[in-house]
Design a protein around this motif. Structure first.
Motif, PDB file in Angstrom:
ATOM      1  N   ALA A 189      36.584  13.350   6.296  1.00  0.00           N
ATOM      2  CA  ALA A 189      37.611  13.896   5.413  1.00  0.00           C
ATOM      3  C   ALA A 189      37.640  13.210   4.052  1.00  0.00           C
ATOM      4  CB  ALA A 189      38.970  13.770   6.079  1.00  0.00           C
ATOM      5  N   ILE A 190      37.944  14.008   3.016  1.00  0.00           N
ATOM      6  CA  ILE A 190      38.318  13.483   1.704  1.00  0.00           C
ATOM      7  C   ILE A 190      39.786  13.087   1.804  1.00  0.00           C
ATOM      8  CG2 ILE A 190      38.428  13.938  -0.766  1.00  0.00           C
ATOM      9  CD1 ILE A 190      35.621  14.260   0.320  1.00  0.00           C
ATOM     10  N   GLN A 191      40.129  11.888   1.398  1.00  0.00           N
ATOM     11  CA  GLN A 191      41.492  11.393   1.574  1.00  0.00           C
ATOM     12  C   GLN A 191      42.156  11.102   0.229  1.00  0.00           C
ATOM     13  OE1 GLN A 191      40.484   8.018   4.079  1.00  0.00           O
ATOM     14  NE2 GLN A 191      41.132   9.128   5.913  1.00  0.00           N
ATOM     15  N   PHE A 192      43.409  11.557   0.093  1.00  0.00           N
ATOM     16  CA  PHE A 192      44.198  11.342  -1.116  1.00  0.00           C
ATOM     17  C   PHE A 192      45.490  10.603  -0.773  1.00  0.00           C
ATOM     18  CE2 PHE A 192      41.662  14.986  -2.375  1.00  0.00           C
ATOM     19  CZ  PHE A 192      41.426  14.777  -3.731  1.00  0.00           C
ATOM     20  N   THR A 193      45.930   9.779  -1.716  1.00  0.00           N
ATOM     21  CA  THR A 193      47.291   9.249  -1.693  1.00  0.00           C
ATOM     22  C   THR A 193      47.950   9.656  -3.002  1.00  0.00           C
ATOM     23  OG1 THR A 193      46.748   7.364  -0.289  1.00  0.00           O
ATOM     24  CG2 THR A 193      48.749   7.212  -1.610  1.00  0.00           C
ATOM     25  N   LEU A 194      49.106  10.301  -2.898  1.00  0.00           N
ATOM     26  CA  LEU A 194      49.850  10.758  -4.069  1.00  0.00           C
ATOM     27  C   LEU A 194      51.126   9.939  -4.199  1.00  0.00           C
ATOM     28  CD1 LEU A 194      50.269  13.027  -6.309  1.00  0.00           C
ATOM     29  CD2 LEU A 194      51.616  14.228  -4.550  1.00  0.00           C
ATOM     30  N   LYS A 195      51.371   9.448  -5.398  1.00  0.00           N
ATOM     31  CA  LYS A 195      52.562   8.621  -5.632  1.00  0.00           C
ATOM     32  C   LYS A 195      53.151   8.958  -6.999  1.00  0.00           C
ATOM     33  CE  LYS A 195      54.073   3.770  -6.002  1.00  0.00           C
ATOM     34  NZ  LYS A 195      55.227   3.935  -5.097  1.00  0.00           N
ATOM     35  N   VAL A 196      54.475   8.991  -7.069  1.00  0.00           N
ATOM     36  CA  VAL A 196      55.138   9.114  -8.366  1.00  0.00           C
ATOM     37  C   VAL A 196      55.107   7.734  -9.009  1.00  0.00           C
ATOM     38  CG1 VAL A 196      57.268   9.703  -9.574  1.00  0.00           C
ATOM     39  CG2 VAL A 196      56.608  10.977  -7.525  1.00  0.00           C
ATOM     40  N   ALA A 197      54.257   7.575 -10.014  1.00  0.00           N
ATOM     41  CA  ALA A 197      54.061   6.257 -10.634  1.00  0.00           C
ATOM     42  C   ALA A 197      55.169   5.924 -11.617  1.00  0.00           C
ATOM     43  CB  ALA A 197      52.708   6.209 -11.337  1.00  0.00           C
ATOM     44  N   SER A 198      55.661   6.921 -12.353  1.00  0.00           N
ATOM     45  CA  SER A 198      56.707   6.682 -13.347  1.00  0.00           C
ATOM     46  C   SER A 198      57.501   7.958 -13.546  1.00  0.00           C
ATOM     47  CB  SER A 198      56.110   6.225 -14.675  1.00  0.00           C
ATOM     48  OG  SER A 198      57.109   6.153 -15.677  1.00  0.00           O
ATOM     49  N   ILE A 199      58.802   7.866 -13.274  1.00  0.00           N
ATOM     50  CA  ILE A 199      59.673   9.007 -13.539  1.00  0.00           C
ATOM     51  C   ILE A 199      59.874   9.182 -15.036  1.00  0.00           C
ATOM     52  CG2 ILE A 199      62.017   9.904 -13.258  1.00  0.00           C
ATOM     53  CD1 ILE A 199      62.069   8.612 -10.485  1.00  0.00           C
ATOM     54  N   SER A 200      60.138   8.108 -15.739  1.00  0.00           N
ATOM     55  CA  SER A 200      60.425   8.197 -17.173  1.00  0.00           C
ATOM     56  C   SER A 200      59.210   8.617 -17.985  1.00  0.00           C
ATOM     57  CB  SER A 200      60.953   6.854 -17.698  1.00  0.00           C
ATOM     58  OG  SER A 200      59.984   5.833 -17.515  1.00  0.00           O
ATOM     59  N   GLN A 201      58.005   8.224 -17.533  1.00  0.00           N
ATOM     60  CA  GLN A 201      56.780   8.602 -18.231  1.00  0.00           C
ATOM     61  C   GLN A 201      56.106   9.826 -17.621  1.00  0.00           C
ATOM     62  OE1 GLN A 201      55.601   7.159 -21.136  1.00  0.00           O
ATOM     63  NE2 GLN A 201      57.636   6.200 -21.039  1.00  0.00           N
ATOM     64  N   HIS A 202      56.720  10.383 -16.574  1.00  0.00           N
ATOM     65  CA  HIS A 202      56.255  11.631 -15.958  1.00  0.00           C
ATOM     66  C   HIS A 202      54.806  11.507 -15.469  1.00  0.00           C
ATOM     67  CE1 HIS A 202      59.781  12.943 -18.168  1.00  0.00           C
ATOM     68  NE2 HIS A 202      59.184  12.627 -19.299  1.00  0.00           N
ATOM     69  N   LEU A 203      54.540  10.468 -14.673  1.00  0.00           N
ATOM     70  CA  LEU A 203      53.174  10.208 -14.234  1.00  0.00           C
ATOM     71  C   LEU A 203      53.045  10.229 -12.712  1.00  0.00           C
ATOM     72  CD1 LEU A 203      52.140   7.272 -16.615  1.00  0.00           C
ATOM     73  CD2 LEU A 203      51.357   9.657 -16.733  1.00  0.00           C
TER      74      LEU A 203
END
Length: 597
Positions: A7-21
């Motif tokens: 499998a190709i594996q991803f981890t998704l995380k909200v890095a910065s709310i204020s910078q929208h990243l």
């Protein structure tokens, strides 16, 4: 799920709310390749416009399993080649700027983070059909933020872990992380969840109660085992904005928050709330018509360039027909209200001269460059495959009923399309509708399709509406926001301006000029500022009033164009009867047609 490639594996995380990243970490298993190619789609299925999502990747790096930096080079606007001399595992890390408040891309604010897979998940060129896995990292987010997606869980015991069998499947599950309220309801064998972003005092139970019979209509219409066991309505609430995008077993919606009913309010259904229910109806109908019944070229689409088809009139048009029809059949609106909505749709099409220049087949083909990139003069040059397509669906329904002695209908055709194409993962061709009608109903619609779909003839409702016990009528406009759909005994606009204007501090600005009408005959142009008519300073209201009472054949009009003061002659012409409405002539015929499934 099995594949020769891990499998190709991803981890998704909200890095910065204020910078929208968003921060994305990606693990690519050893593919025995000296270079690994990754890319991000240029468009998202269901929205036919090149959007170049890769432009929002703000940084990207790659390394091997020994933490050695790998050379990464960009080969075009959306593709990267990673040197991999050891042919081993490759790790990629990148960030995505997410500040597009729409249903098509990615967006982060203080209430929630939302994304479509096409905006955040790179595809591995050498491994498109292997399993793609996702872990959503919720660390550091507000405690009341919750994760919602229709993506299948990897294991029931693993929270926030998901998996799909291919990249095309993987990107078809939008992800919501944030503060929200949800309500679940079941219809037949399908469990539905309505999600509303934020924590506003919206009567979510009432909305679910109204959605229940609409969803039941669609399930009953196709009369088969549903293609989904659960369905998620993700609704992004905002001050303004409107939209919907279909997915395999979910949809993303954008809607004004206070156009929905609030707790404790009267149970009346406003026009804006009816629009929301119709939007939900539209997107759920796409579960069959677009997500599974689809043109052959869109079964496995190339997401990196335009994919052309003449058939969007059928997919968006048929769906646009059933979205409002289902609301009426479900008893959410009165039959008279439904006829009013049909009349408004007919008025929208007939008021645009673009319908005489472009067929809905051409409109479908040119969606990428014309329908999704409209300008102020588009009304004169293009036709909507959504709106005219919906009218064509109504006409086809009436034509099939009439020629089959009421043994078949468009409902019958939808069931056949599902059985022969959608259920078997086969794509339709340009002539599929004609062939199916002839083969299954012994009905010949070839001339109709040639003239109205591939040609620019108007839908011949004057010849067909009697099948539903209806008659067609026309009138003039009563006020500037008049959309047609209902009769009026006292028309107040007897003169036609032929333009759309907007009030400014002095005079009005022309926003649209319609072909061959008064403004066009006067030589007026978009962005002209009209400051006076017949020597009087005008606003939008006075402009119409002066034309209405004039006894002259023309009036002097004073404009400013690009810093130049000009005077033109504005013709005084009678208003056209270009607003339409329908009347019930035979109650029993109408009731039989509207209530039929």
């Amino acid at each position: 799920m099995t594949s020769a490639i891990p499998a190709i594996q991803f981890t998704l995380k909200v890095a910065s709310i204020s910078q929208h990243l968003f921060h994305i970490h990606m693990r690519i298993p050893a593919l025995d390749q000296a270079s690994v190619v990754v890319s991000l789609p240029a468009w998202i299925p269901g929205s036919y416009m090149i959007r170049d999502f890769a432009r929002h990747i703000v940084e990207i790096t790659a390394w091997d399993e020994h933490n050695g930096q790998l050379s990464l080079s960009k080969t075009d606007k959306q593709t990267w080649s990673i040197d991999n001399p050891d042919r081993g595992v490759v790790y990629v890390q990148y960030q995505v700027f997410a500040f597009d408040l729409s249903v098509r891309s990615a967006f982060i604010n203080d209430e929630y983070a939302f994304c479509n897979g096409t905006s955040v998940f790179l595809q591995v060129e050498q491994a498109q059909s292997c399993e793609y896995q996702l872990n959503v990292d919720m660390e550091g987010l507000p405690e009341n933020w919750r994760l919602h997606t229709s993506m299948p869980p990897l294991h029931e015991s693993q929270k926030n872990h998901f998996a799909c069998e291919s990249y095309l499947d993987f990107i078809d599950h939008p992800i919501f992380i944030g503060r929200c309220q949800t309500q679940t309801f079941s219809v037949g064998k399908v469990d539905f969840t309505l999600l509303l972003s934020g924590d506003y005092l919206i009567d979510i139970k009432r909305i679910c109660d109204d959605l229940t019979p609409i969803c039941l209509h669609h399930l009953n219409l196709f009369d088969d085992e549903p293609p989904v066991s659960s369905y998620l309505f993700i609704t992004l609430l905002s001050d303004k904005g409107y939209g919907g995008l279909e997915h395999l077993n979910s949809t993303a919606l954008l809607f004004p928050r206070f156009d929905l009913p609030l707790m404790g309010e009267a149970k009346q259904r406003t026009d804006s709330y009816i629009n929301f229910l119709s939007l939900c109806s539209h997107e759920f109908f796409h579960t069959w018509n677009v997500k599974r019944i689809k043109p052959e070229v869109l079964v496995k689409p190339n997401l990196y360039c335009e994919v052309y088809t003449n058939q969007l009139w059928m997919y968006e048009g048929f769906t646009s027909y059933y979205d409002e029809l289902a609301v009426a059949r479900a008893g959410i609106i009165t039959p008279q209200k439904y006829l009013e909505m049909l009349g408004e749709n007919l008025t929208r099409v007939m008021q645009g001269n673009g319908r005489t220049r472009q067929s809905v087949a051409e409109s479908s083909f040119d969606a990428w460059t014309r329908f999704y990139k409209q300008d102020a003069s588009s009304v004169n040059h293009i036709v909507s495959y959504y709106v005219k397509g919906g009218l064509i669906a109504l006409a086809l329904d009436l034509l099939i009923r009439e020629q089959s002695d009421h043994q078949h209908s468009l409902d019958s055709l939808m069931r056949i399309l599902w059985q022969q194409f959608g259920k078997r993962n086969l794509g339709t061709l340009d002539n599929s509708v004609v062939q199916l009608c002839k083969e299954h109903f012994q009905v010949d619609v070839s001339d109709f399709v040639e003239q109205v779909v591939h040609g620019t003839q108007d839908v011949p409702f004057d010849q067909l509406l009697h099948v539903a016990g209806l008659s067609l009528h026309q009138r003039t406009r009563t006020h500037k926001d008049d959309k047609g759909g209902s009769p009026t005994e006292k028309p107040t606009h007897t003169r036609e301006l032929g333009m759309i204007v907007k009030n400014t501090e002095v005079g009005v600005i022309i926003q649209q000029v319609k072909d061959n009408l008064a403004a066009d005959q006067a030589g007026l142009q978009i962005n002209d500022r009209i400051i006076a008519l017949d020597g009087y300073e005008v606003n939008e209201n006075l402009l119409q009033r002066l034309v209405e009472v004039s006894q002259e054949d023309s009036l002097p009009i004073t404009i400013i164009r690009d810093g130049r003061l000009l005077t033109r002659s504005f013709p005084v012409v009678s208003a056209e009867k270009n607003l339409f409405y329908l009347k019930i002539e035979n109650e029993s015929q109408f009731a039989a047609w509207l209530g039929d499934i």
